[in-house]
Structures are given as C-alpha cells and as structure tokens.
Enzyme design. Structure first.
Site, PDB file in Angstrom:
ATOM      1  N   LYS A  19      -2.711  36.517  20.173  1.00 52.13           N
ATOM      2  CA  LYS A  19      -3.790  35.016  19.178  1.00 52.13           C
ATOM      3  C   LYS A  19      -3.726  34.179  20.636  1.00 52.13           C
ATOM      4  O   LYS A  19      -5.446  33.836  20.733  1.00 52.13           O
ATOM      5  CB  LYS A  19      -3.273  34.585  18.041  1.00 52.13           C
ATOM      6  CG  LYS A  19      -3.801  35.767  16.899  1.00 52.13           C
ATOM      7  CD  LYS A  19      -3.715  35.156  15.711  1.00 52.13           C
ATOM      8  CE  LYS A  19      -2.535  34.569  15.640  1.00 52.13           C
ATOM      9  NZ  LYS A  19      -2.051  34.488  13.234  1.00 52.13           N
ATOM     10  N   LEU A  22      -6.366  34.709  23.590  1.00 48.38           N
ATOM     11  CA  LEU A  22      -7.348  34.770  23.273  1.00 48.38           C
ATOM     12  C   LEU A  22      -8.640  34.207  22.992  1.00 48.38           C
ATOM     13  O   LEU A  22      -9.248  33.742  23.117  1.00 48.38           O
ATOM     14  CB  LEU A  22      -7.392  36.281  22.045  1.00 48.38           C
ATOM     15  CG  LEU A  22      -6.615  38.036  22.703  1.00 48.38           C
ATOM     16  CD1 LEU A  22      -6.759  38.377  21.559  1.00 48.38           C
ATOM     17  CD2 LEU A  22      -7.432  38.068  23.813  1.00 48.38           C
ATOM     18  N   GLY A  24      -7.872  31.192  24.002  1.00 48.11           N
ATOM     19  CA  GLY A  24      -7.989  30.318  24.515  1.00 48.11           C
ATOM     20  C   GLY A  24      -8.398  31.199  25.677  1.00 48.11           C
ATOM     21  O   GLY A  24      -9.924  30.333  26.268  1.00 48.11           O
ATOM     22  N   PHE A  40     -14.360  36.172  17.022  1.00 48.25           N
ATOM     23  CA  PHE A  40     -13.055  35.438  16.653  1.00 48.25           C
ATOM     24  C   PHE A  40     -11.808  36.639  16.144  1.00 48.25           C
ATOM     25  O   PHE A  40     -12.163  37.722  16.913  1.00 48.25           O
ATOM     26  CB  PHE A  40     -13.147  35.373  15.075  1.00 48.25           C
ATOM     27  CG  PHE A  40     -13.196  35.890  13.844  1.00 48.25           C
ATOM     28  CD1 PHE A  40     -12.658  37.196  13.128  1.00 48.25           C
ATOM     29  CD2 PHE A  40     -15.156  35.907  13.287  1.00 48.25           C
ATOM     30  CE1 PHE A  40     -12.547  37.544  11.896  1.00 48.25           C
ATOM     31  CE2 PHE A  40     -15.026  37.214  12.575  1.00 48.25           C
ATOM     32  CZ  PHE A  40     -14.518  38.009  11.879  1.00 48.25           C
ATOM     33  N   ASP A  71       0.761  50.411  15.570  1.00 49.38           N
ATOM     34  CA  ASP A  71       1.058  49.004  14.348  1.00 49.38           C
ATOM     35  C   ASP A  71       0.970  48.161  14.243  1.00 49.38           C
ATOM     36  O   ASP A  71       0.750  47.148  13.254  1.00 49.38           O
ATOM     37  CB  ASP A  71      -0.850  49.515  13.944  1.00 49.38           C
ATOM     38  CG  ASP A  71      -0.521  50.198  12.677  1.00 49.38           C
ATOM     39  OD1 ASP A  71       0.600  50.926  12.152  1.00 49.38           O
ATOM     40  OD2 ASP A  71      -1.198  50.226  11.873  1.00 49.38           O
ATOM     41  N   LYS A 111     -15.323  57.969  13.204  1.00 46.73           N
ATOM     42  CA  LYS A 111     -14.175  58.258  12.056  1.00 46.73           C
ATOM     43  C   LYS A 111     -15.201  59.286  10.913  1.00 46.73           C
ATOM     44  O   LYS A 111     -16.117  58.573  10.305  1.00 46.73           O
ATOM     45  CB  LYS A 111     -12.957  58.053  11.328  1.00 46.73           C
ATOM     46  CG  LYS A 111     -12.250  57.654  12.468  1.00 46.73           C
ATOM     47  CD  LYS A 111     -10.730  57.266  11.601  1.00 46.73           C
ATOM     48  CE  LYS A 111     -10.103  57.596  12.474  1.00 46.73           C
ATOM     49  NZ  LYS A 111      -7.906  57.258  11.614  1.00 46.73           N
ATOM     50  N   SER A 113     -14.986  59.274   7.808  1.00 43.89           N
ATOM     51  CA  SER A 113     -15.064  58.041   6.959  1.00 43.89           C
ATOM     52  C   SER A 113     -16.191  56.577   6.976  1.00 43.89           C
ATOM     53  O   SER A 113     -16.668  56.857   6.222  1.00 43.89           O
ATOM     54  CB  SER A 113     -13.816  57.279   6.158  1.00 43.89           C
ATOM     55  OG  SER A 113     -13.713  56.418   7.654  1.00 43.89           O
ATOM     56  N   GLU A 138      -1.309  46.870  18.139  1.00 40.45           N
ATOM     57  CA  GLU A 138      -2.355  47.637  18.505  1.00 40.45           C
ATOM     58  C   GLU A 138      -3.978  46.354  18.551  1.00 40.45           C
ATOM     59  O   GLU A 138      -3.640  45.673  17.678  1.00 40.45           O
ATOM     60  CB  GLU A 138      -2.761  48.361  16.769  1.00 40.45           C
ATOM     61  CG  GLU A 138      -4.276  49.019  16.770  1.00 40.45           C
ATOM     62  CD  GLU A 138      -4.245  49.403  15.345  1.00 40.45           C
ATOM     63  OE1 GLU A 138      -4.038  50.615  15.230  1.00 40.45           O
ATOM     64  OE2 GLU A 138      -4.094  48.591  14.447  1.00 40.45           O
ATOM     65  N   ILE A 152     -14.284  46.267   3.840  1.00 39.92           N
ATOM     66  CA  ILE A 152     -15.173  47.050   2.391  1.00 39.92           C
ATOM     67  C   ILE A 152     -14.313  47.885   1.363  1.00 39.92           C
ATOM     68  O   ILE A 152     -13.342  48.069   1.127  1.00 39.92           O
ATOM     69  CB  ILE A 152     -16.501  46.107   1.523  1.00 39.92           C
ATOM     70  CG1 ILE A 152     -17.248  45.372   2.725  1.00 39.92           C
ATOM     71  CG2 ILE A 152     -17.255  47.434   0.788  1.00 39.92           C
ATOM     72  CD1 ILE A 152     -16.994  44.646   1.233  1.00 39.92           C
TER      73      ILE A 152
END
Ligand code: GTP
Ligand code: ATP
Length: 211
Positions: A19, A22, A24, A40, A71, A111, A113, A138, A152
């Site tokens: 984190k 990234l 940076g 973000f 993950d 996918k 979904s 991951e 959602i």
C-alpha cells in the site's frame, strides 16, 4: 491453526508495504502533473472466518493455505479509466520487488455474475525476524464503476449467503452492463476529463494552502 496472529503477521506486513509503495507511485504522478492511473488503493488481510469458509469450500487443508489460498493478502487498485488498468498492469509486470505468478483478465472475459476486474497474483518477499517469507498476494485492478458494482454485489451476496434470488441476479447483470457502458462513455471523453483535472490541480497549487 494454533496461532492466527503469528501466521497472519507477514500477510499484514505485505499489505502495508505494498500500500505504501502504491501510494508513493500515486504521489509521484501527482507531483509530475501527469494523470495518475491510481485513484485510490485499499488493502486487507482476509478475516479468519473467511479463510476458514474458503478452505472448507475449496477443500484446502489448513496446513496448505499459505501456498493454495492466493488472497489472504489482498490489494485493490481503483482507477478512473479502463486504459489506466493497462498502465497499472504494465507497471506491476516490470517491478523488481515482487514476482507476478498469475494474471486473470475478467475484463476481457467477465464472470457470469457480471463481475469485471483484472487480477494478478504476486509473490511478495517479506523480511521477518525468522528470515525471508514469500507471501502470495492478490492484486485486483478495477475502475470506479467496476468497483461500485462489485461492492454492491458483494454485500448482496453476503445478505443472501451466496444465493442471490434470480430476479436480483438479472438486475445485477443489467447493472454490470450499465457500468460497462459508463466506462465506455468515460473513455470517450477521457482527454476532456484529464485536461479539466490538470487545470483544477494547477489552480489549486497556485492558490496555495487552505487557510
Ligand atoms: N463482488 C464480486 N467479487 C468477485 C466475484 N468474483 C470474484 N470476485 C473477487 O475476486 C476474488 C478472487 O476471485 P477469482 O479470481 O475468481 O478467484 P477464485 O479463487 O477462482 O475464486 P473465489 O473462490 O471467488 O476466490 C474473490 O475473492 C472476490 O474478492 C464476483 O462475482 N463478485
Ligand atoms: N484483493 C483485495 N483487496 C482489497 N480488499 C479486498 C480484496 N479482496 C477482497 N477484499 C475485501 O475484503 C473484505 C472481506 O473479503 P473476503 O475475503 O471475505 O471476501 P471475498 O474475497 O469476496 O471472499 P472469497 O474469496 O472467500 O469468496 C470484502 O469487503 C472484500 O471486498
């Protein structure tokens, strides 16, 4: 697993370190007045209950989760435009501080979904008091629109314990199509949007700090 806190500690370190790196990168883009492909970054270590559920669902023995569950450490990079995803993927591929092991492009092939994102599984070396440990991490890369949809859908999946009713599933598939159209439209006015953001940032800098 006798001590989850000890087991998860290198994963926490990996998430925190990636984190910072990234964020940076994002600051470097901002300082150079270039469009930043990173809107973000978020990260999390998978909750123990979720690790146990997944191990059971996928038949992964608990003493093999460090090599078979990809993950436990998770990073999410959210971008404005679909083309930013390509920029990030290329950046990740050329990094020397971790190795990309796998890539899954659910943007080219969404996918069932309706889920769209680009996934990378990387091996990230963490230096612990017991020496080096390579941690599977991951990295999900998606646009704001893809992220909105996935967030959602994730809560609905949670609400319905993975058994979302058919009519809501169809609505979600239609919403995924609408999110796709939104990304397409935004791509078409990308130049305009970037120019507006550049002017906005320049004006903010010349106004100086807020009083
Ligand atoms: N909201 C949402 N997230 C998804 C969906 N499919 C995948 N994801 C996210 O992507 C992660 C990894 O998905 P995959 O690349 O399919 O990995 P997998 O091990 O084959 O499948 P999972 O059992 O879902 O982890 C999941 O843990 C979720 O965070 C989806 O349909 N909806
Ligand atoms: N790579 C990631 N980076 C940041 N946050 C993530 C990542 N993957 C999942 N999350 C978020 O972490 C929270 C808990 O995730 P959890 O691991 O239980 O979900 P999941 O990844 O969808 O689960 P599963 O893979 O077991 O189906 C959720 O809010 C999820 O959106």
């Amino acid at each position: 697993m006798s001590n989850w806190q000890t087991f998860l500690s290198p994963y926490m370190q990996a998430v925190e370190e990636i984190k910072v790196k990234l964020k940076g990168l994002r600051e470097q883009y901002q300082m150079s007045s270039q469009h930043t492909p990173i809107e973000f970054v978020t990260g999390r270590v998978k909750p123990v209950t979720s690790i146990l559920d997944k191990a059971q669902r996928k038949d992964i023995p608990l003493d093999e989760i460090d090599t078979k569950m990809q993950d436990i450490a998770g990073i999410r990079i959210v971008c404005q435009f679909v083309s930013d995803i390509d920029t990030i993927v290329e950046l990740m591929r050329t990094r020397q501080d971790f190795e990309v092991l796998e890539e899954r492009d659910y943007i080219k092939e969404k996918k069932e979904s309706g889920y769209r994102s680009f996934h990378m599984v990387v091996s990230y070396p963490v230096h612990t008091i017991d020496g080096r440990k390579d941690v599977l991490t991951e990295i999900q890369v998606r646009t704001l629109a893809m992220n909105f949809w996935a967030t959602i859908e994730h809560s609905l999946n949670y609400k319905y314990s993975g058994e979302i009713p058919e009519d809501i599933k169809h609505r979600l598939q239609r919403a995924a199509e609408a999110a796709f159209q939104l990304d397409e439209e935004m791509s078409k006015i990308k130049g305009e949007v970037r120019e507006a953001q550049r002017i906005y940032m320049q004006n903010r800098e010349s106004e100086g700090p807020n009083t």
